[in-house]
Scaffold this motif. Structure first.
Motif: not given
Length: 339
Positions: A150-153, A157-164, A183-190, A195-200
């Motif tokens: 679930l983290g990856y997908f 979604t988050a990586g494609l939807m972010t504008k900032s 960890d896989t959420f970050k991989e899915g974003v990248k 260019q996206a940054e993930v803050i946890v």
């Protein structure tokens, strides 16, 4: 005459003795037919549940209670549950249910693993199932969702939807199973947005709404515009903070769009009911395999999935994420899963 009296006496003794033998045989046969019960009715299948949080949290623990009720309806079980069980009382509550004759006891969360490992040794006839657990035994059967799917997908979604290009994660605990999805959420974003940054941020609790809301606000103040929530009752606080800031949020465990329809764009869903029903059925049928950890995921009867996307998610984003999910199911996409 004396001889006849002797013969008669012997016949009486023989008949009386045969009566005793026949009587004992009838009693034993009846006991076996009734499976040891005094009423002649079949022994009731009894299933109990312990949760650490409240069962009205709209997510993880609510799903457990829903699943327990499905076991009652579909398997004809007698059920009972105790919510908000702190760590110090878990062994005591487990022993109480075991002494009350419950056949199966679920502990809803990895935190029940060690208490169940202790109590299971004391009640070898009772089946103990820690959900997302990490212990096994002759009557102890851990289950796990495939952490990281679930983290990856949701990350895609988050990586494609972010504008900032600022994305947040508000998670309950700094724990291995939680971090597996982070960890896989970050991989899915990248994968979709270099260019996206993930803050946890870790709340330190699954239930603390004010603390989770404050953690979300801190991230949103840094221009985060999409937030993933990995929590239980505190999710609503994060959704409120995101809604106030005009940001998007992604839910967890269940479809949480009803909590904030204009804010939650999808959720990572775990089919808790499928897990509970399958494990309860196996237990009832005596088919659980000692030492085995039972795993549930996207490839296992669709036990994990993404909730329907909000209308705010463009069709091309939906299509890209859904295609990636299908590629994963087909073996064309390999995820870095630790469990």
């Amino acid at each position: 005459m004396r001889t006849w009296h002797k013969v008669l006496a012997v016949m009486v003794v023989v008949v009386f003795t045969m009566g005793l033998v026949v009587g004992c045989g009838s009693k034993a046969e009846t006991g076996q037919k009734n499976e040891g019960t005094a009423t002649g009715q079949e022994t009731k299948f009894k299933v109990a549940l312990l949760t650490e949080g409240a069962v009205n949290d709209g997510g993880w623990n609510a799903g457990a209670l829903k699943s327990l009720k499905m076991i009652e309806e579909q398997l004809g079980a007698e059920i009972a549950y105790t919510e908000k069980v702190p760590r110090a009382q878990q062994e005591q509550v487990l022993r109480t249910y075991a002494r009350q004759g419950f056949n199966v006891i679920f502990g809803h969360g990895f935190q029940f693993s060690e208490p169940m490992q202790t109590v299971a040794k004391e009640f070898p006839e009772v089946i103990f199932i820690p959900v997302n657990g990490y212990v096994n035994g002759d009557n102890l059967f851990s289950t796990n969702f495939k952490f990281g799917e679930l983290g990856y997908f949701t990350g895609m979604t988050a990586g494609l939807m972010t504008k900032s290009n600022k994305i947040g994660v508000v998670a309950a605990m700094d724990a291995p199973t939680v971090n597996a999805d982070i960890d896989t959420f970050k991989e899915g974003v990248k994968k979709v947005n270099e260019q996206a940054e993930v803050i946890v941020s870790y709340v330190g609790s699954w239930e603390d709404i004010p603390k989770a809301k404050e953690a979300a606000r801190a991230q949103l103040s840094k221009n985060v515009d999409v937030v993933l929530v990995i929590g239980n009752a505190f999710s609503i606080g994060v959704f409120q903070a995101a809604q106030d800031a005009g940001a998007y949020a992604i839910g967890w465990v269940d479809d949480q769009s009803s909590m904030a329809p204009d804010t939650v764009i999808t959720s990572g869903m775990q089919d808790v009911s499928s897990l509970y029903l399958q494990m309860a059925q196996l237990a009832k049928d005596g088919k659980l395999e000692p030492g085995k950890t039972y795993t549930f995921g996207m490839k296992d009867n669709n036990a994990q999935s993404l909730a329907p996307f909000s209308s705010k998610v463009p069709k091309e984003v939906q299509d890209q994420v859904q295609q990636a999910i299908q590629d994963y199911k087909d073996g064309k996409l390999v995820l870095n899963l630790k469990y």
